[in-house]
Motif scaffolding. Structure first.
Motif, PDB file in Angstrom:
ATOM      1  N   ASP A   1       0.811  -1.214   0.000  1.00  0.00           N
ATOM      2  CA  ASP A   1       0.000   0.000   0.000  1.00  0.00           C
ATOM      3  C   ASP A   1       0.845   1.264   0.000  1.00  0.00           C
ATOM      4  OD1 ASP A   1      -2.246  -1.615   0.082  1.00  0.00           O
ATOM      5  OD2 ASP A   1      -2.424  -1.513   2.263  1.00  0.00           O
ATOM      6  N   ILE A   2       2.172   1.099   0.004  1.00  0.00           N
ATOM      7  CA  ILE A   2       3.102   2.218   0.063  1.00  0.00           C
ATOM      8  C   ILE A   2       3.736   2.427  -1.302  1.00  0.00           C
ATOM      9  CG2 ILE A   2       5.317   2.966   1.014  1.00  0.00           C
ATOM     10  CD1 ILE A   2       4.560   1.525   3.578  1.00  0.00           C
ATOM     11  N   THR A   3       3.813   3.690  -1.705  1.00  0.00           N
ATOM     12  CA  THR A   3       4.509   4.051  -2.934  1.00  0.00           C
ATOM     13  C   THR A   3       5.753   4.824  -2.550  1.00  0.00           C
ATOM     14  OG1 THR A   3       2.403   4.237  -4.091  1.00  0.00           O
ATOM     15  CG2 THR A   3       4.317   5.270  -5.132  1.00  0.00           C
ATOM     16  N   ILE A   4       6.880   4.408  -3.088  1.00  0.00           N
ATOM     17  CA  ILE A   4       8.135   5.098  -2.812  1.00  0.00           C
ATOM     18  C   ILE A   4       8.187   6.326  -3.715  1.00  0.00           C
ATOM     19  CG2 ILE A   4      10.654   4.901  -2.821  1.00  0.00           C
ATOM     20  CD1 ILE A   4       9.236   2.983  -0.848  1.00  0.00           C
ATOM     21  N   ILE A   5       8.440   7.484  -3.135  1.00  0.00           N
ATOM     22  CA  ILE A   5       8.529   8.719  -3.900  1.00  0.00           C
ATOM     23  C   ILE A   5       9.974   8.873  -4.366  1.00  0.00           C
ATOM     24  CG2 ILE A   5       8.324  11.227  -3.824  1.00  0.00           C
ATOM     25  CD1 ILE A   5       6.211  10.882  -1.629  1.00  0.00           C
ATOM     26  N   GLU A   6      10.140   8.913  -5.662  1.00  0.00           N
ATOM     27  CA  GLU A   6      11.478   9.114  -6.231  1.00  0.00           C
ATOM     28  C   GLU A   6      11.692  10.607  -6.378  1.00  0.00           C
ATOM     29  OE1 GLU A   6      13.609   6.700  -6.723  1.00  0.00           O
ATOM     30  OE2 GLU A   6      12.202   5.091  -6.281  1.00  0.00           O
ATOM     31  N   GLU A   7      12.601  11.156  -5.590  1.00  0.00           N
ATOM     32  CA  GLU A   7      12.890  12.580  -5.664  1.00  0.00           C
ATOM     33  C   GLU A   7      14.240  12.798  -6.300  1.00  0.00           C
ATOM     34  OE1 GLU A   7      12.540  13.937  -1.628  1.00  0.00           O
ATOM     35  OE2 GLU A   7      10.392  14.262  -1.859  1.00  0.00           O
ATOM     36  N   ALA A   8      14.337  13.855  -7.064  1.00  0.00           N
ATOM     37  CA  ALA A   8      15.607  14.184  -7.704  1.00  0.00           C
ATOM     38  C   ALA A   8      16.605  14.652  -6.657  1.00  0.00           C
ATOM     39  CB  ALA A   8      15.396  15.281  -8.734  1.00  0.00           C
ATOM     40  N   THR A   9      17.850  14.259  -6.835  1.00  0.00           N
ATOM     41  CA  THR A   9      18.879  14.673  -5.870  1.00  0.00           C
ATOM     42  C   THR A   9      19.709  15.791  -6.396  1.00  0.00           C
ATOM     43  OG1 THR A   9      20.349  12.974  -6.723  1.00  0.00           O
ATOM     44  CG2 THR A   9      19.055  12.421  -4.792  1.00  0.00           C
TER      45      THR A   9
END
Length: 80
Positions: A72-80
């Motif tokens: 039920d969890i979505t990993i948020i891909e954030e730009a570094t």
């Protein structure tokens, strides 16, 4: 060189492989303090555990006492 050396064998990941990769991403998000998305809301992981005999881990989110399933969890891909 022979034909075997030039071909790249690609193994398709199984459902278990994908679930294990998702679990590792959850571990990493907790370690690095990265946000995740649950029910459309950006949250942080407070903790997780594997109960004896269960096939999947239980995840606890900050601000909530209710456990959540990893799927039920979505990993948020954030730009570094």
């Amino acid at each position: 060189m022979n034909a075997r050396a030039t071909t790249v064998e690609t193994k398709q990941p199984t459902a278990r492989d994908l679930a294990d990769q998702h679990d590792m991403r959850i571990h990493r998000a907790k370690q690095l303090g990265r946000p995740i998305r649950h029910a459309g809301v950006k949250k942080f992981i407070a903790g997780f555990c594997h109960h004896k005999g269960d096939a999947e881990m239980v995840v606890y989110l900050e601000g909530s006492a209710e456990p959540v399933r990893p799927c039920d969890i979505t990993i948020i891909e954030e730009a570094t």
